[in-house]
Scaffold this active site. Structure first.
Site, mmCIF file in Angstrom:
data_model
loop_
_atom_site.group_PDB
_atom_site.id
_atom_site.type_symbol
_atom_site.label_atom_id
_atom_site.label_comp_id
_atom_site.label_asym_id
_atom_site.label_seq_id
_atom_site.Cartn_x
_atom_site.Cartn_y
_atom_site.Cartn_z
ATOM 1 N N ASP A 145 47.176 33.342 46.854
ATOM 2 C CA ASP A 145 46.842 33.756 48.220
ATOM 3 C C ASP A 145 46.070 32.699 49.000
ATOM 4 O O ASP A 145 45.262 33.027 49.871
ATOM 5 C CB ASP A 145 46.047 35.065 48.191
ATOM 6 C CG ASP A 145 44.758 34.955 47.385
ATOM 7 O OD1 ASP A 145 44.553 33.929 46.706
ATOM 8 O OD2 ASP A 145 43.953 35.899 47.429
ATOM 9 N N ASP A 183 46.505 35.155 42.226
ATOM 10 C CA ASP A 183 47.033 35.886 43.377
ATOM 11 C C ASP A 183 47.943 35.057 44.277
ATOM 12 O O ASP A 183 48.666 35.623 45.106
ATOM 13 C CB ASP A 183 45.887 36.445 44.222
ATOM 14 C CG ASP A 183 45.160 37.585 43.529
ATOM 15 O OD1 ASP A 183 45.795 38.270 42.710
ATOM 16 O OD2 ASP A 183 43.968 37.785 43.797
ATOM 17 N N GLY A 211 37.235 34.447 39.427
ATOM 18 C CA GLY A 211 38.125 34.964 38.387
ATOM 19 C C GLY A 211 38.829 33.844 37.645
ATOM 20 O O GLY A 211 39.231 32.842 38.247
ATOM 21 N N ASP A 241 39.359 31.712 46.874
ATOM 22 C CA ASP A 241 38.732 31.687 48.193
ATOM 23 C C ASP A 241 37.209 31.788 48.121
ATOM 24 O O ASP A 241 36.504 31.144 48.904
ATOM 25 C CB ASP A 241 39.313 32.796 49.079
ATOM 26 C CG ASP A 241 39.072 34.171 48.505
ATOM 27 O OD1 ASP A 241 39.647 34.476 47.461
ATOM 28 O OD2 ASP A 241 38.314 34.950 49.113
ATOM 29 N N ARG A 294 44.518 42.748 45.198
ATOM 30 C CA ARG A 294 43.698 43.568 46.094
ATOM 31 C C ARG A 294 44.031 43.287 47.557
ATOM 32 O O ARG A 294 44.089 44.190 48.382
ATOM 33 C CB ARG A 294 42.209 43.291 45.834
ATOM 34 C CG ARG A 294 41.258 44.179 46.618
ATOM 35 C CD ARG A 294 39.807 43.893 46.271
ATOM 36 N NE ARG A 294 39.408 42.538 46.645
ATOM 37 C CZ ARG A 294 39.163 41.568 45.781
ATOM 38 N NH1 ARG A 294 39.271 41.809 44.485
ATOM 39 N NH2 ARG A 294 38.809 40.365 46.173
ATOM 40 N N THR A 316 43.867 30.599 40.947
ATOM 41 C CA THR A 316 43.836 32.049 41.143
ATOM 42 C C THR A 316 45.224 32.605 40.891
ATOM 43 O O THR A 316 46.216 32.013 41.324
ATOM 44 C CB THR A 316 43.374 32.424 42.566
ATOM 45 O OG1 THR A 316 43.617 33.817 42.784
ATOM 46 C CG2 THR A 316 44.100 31.635 43.626
ATOM 47 N N ARG A 372 30.084 34.689 38.775
ATOM 48 C CA ARG A 372 29.855 34.813 40.209
ATOM 49 C C ARG A 372 28.347 34.718 40.441
ATOM 50 O O ARG A 372 27.557 35.218 39.646
ATOM 51 C CB ARG A 372 30.412 36.144 40.731
ATOM 52 C CG ARG A 372 31.904 36.309 40.411
ATOM 53 C CD ARG A 372 32.485 37.589 40.985
ATOM 54 N NE ARG A 372 33.815 37.861 40.450
ATOM 55 C CZ ARG A 372 34.938 37.332 40.902
ATOM 56 N NH1 ARG A 372 34.890 36.470 41.913
ATOM 57 N NH2 ARG A 372 36.118 37.638 40.361
#
Length: 325
Positions: A133, A131, A14, A106, A175, A129, A75
């Site tokens: 995360d 996120d 992303g 990730d 997510r 990213t 991807r």
């Protein structure tokens, strides 16, 4: 110091605001150290297909303020197979690339970890990213821009919620991680947040709505898309059944959270880790993610940096509860 002549840089997975700033930093730092730079378009897919181009100072002129990624992203299912990775390695050797900087999250680092172990080519990752995360950095490239985008959107939603005495349930990205929801919930004065790190207690949500200020004309609930209850529409259905008198609306912010000009924080973060990636490769680092912890550059092995399930900060959760009164 490792003898490196040509660094390949690519973005994968992303997109996130600040990726261009990171590309710029890698390219210009490599040139500063008299190295060649090869841009790899469309991530691992481009690596397999040989979609590469030499980059110079002009290649990254006037991009630090742009969202998205000039190298494109994709991807690649083919890269997950040994044959695909072998083809990618052959293309890198064909183009003279002897080191890599991977910008992504990730999934990107999972691929880089496997590739780095299979082939004799050093690779470092930059955390790109929205996120936030990844373990090994306080913030990821794009996170600050994303939460500011969400905050501005919720502020605008609050205006119409106030005007119509409405309850809005706003779904944000996340997510597997609720960090976007958690911080924007605090910043926008949300009545409650629902995140994947915490088990959804619908009765506790009802109690929050019951005990909140009766004179408050608008209410905002922030829901991460990975919430176990099923996201904003499912929560909206439950709330409407419980409170038919509420004028309840659902708003899903979606991919707008990934776009836009990166904030100052994201541009500086991307620039710092971009410089550190090139210098880290020259110093012999490999199979690691470059991050910043407590304002200091760090190098974290990919296997440790890749997403882990962590508890949400209880202090932030308590702040949401206290300030929503």
């Amino acid at each position: 110091m490792t003898q490196i002549k040509n660094i390949g840089v690519y973005t994968s997975g992303g997109d996130s605001p600040g990726m261009n700033a990171a590309i710029r930093a890698v390219v210009r730092t490599a040139l500063y150290y008299n190295l060649e730079v090869t841009g790899i378009r469309r991530g691992y897919e481009g690596m397999i297909n040989g979609d590469m181009l030499p980059m110079d100072r002009r290649s990254v002129a006037n991009i630090i303020q742009r969202g998205g990624t000039i190298l494109k992203t994709a991807r690649s299912l083919e890269f997950r197979e040994p044959e695909g990775r072998k083809q990618a390695y052959e293309q890198l050797k064909k183009h003279g690339v002897d080191a890599l900087v991977a910008i992504g999250g990730d999934g990107t680092f999972t691929g880089a970890k496997v590739f780095g172990h299979e082939y004799d080519i050093p690779v470092l990752g930059l955390p790109g990213t929205i996120d936030n995360d990844l373990i090994g950095t306080d913030f990821t490239i794009g996170y600050d821009t994303a939460i500011n985008t969400v905050m501005e959107a919720v502020d605008k939603i609050r205006d119409t919620a106030e005007s119509h005495d409405r309850l809005f349930i706003v779904e944000v990205m996340g997510r597997d991680s609720g960090l976007i929801a958690l911080r924007t919930g605090i910043a926008s004065g949300a009545e409650a947040i629902l995140i994947p790190e915490s088990k959804t207690n619908i009765d506790a949500l009802y109690e929050r709505l019951d005990t909140g200020r009766r004179d408050k004309s608008s209410k905002i609930l922030i829901v991460a898309e990975g919430d176990e209850a099923g996201g904003a529409f499912e929560i909206g259905k439950l709330v409407k059944e419980k409170y038919p008198n509420y004028d309840t609306r659902v708003s899903v912010l979606g991919h707008m959270q990934r776009g836009g000009h990166p904030t100052c924080m994201d541009r500086v973060l991307a620039s710092r880790v971009g410089v550190a990636a090139v210098e880290g490769l020259l110093a012999g680092h490999s199979n690691e993610m470059v991050g910043i912890i407590n304002n200091q550059i760090t190098y974290t092995p990919f296997e440790n940096a890749i997403k882990h399930t962590v508890e949400a900060d209880p202090n932030l959760l308590k702040i949401v509860e206290i300030l929503s009164l």
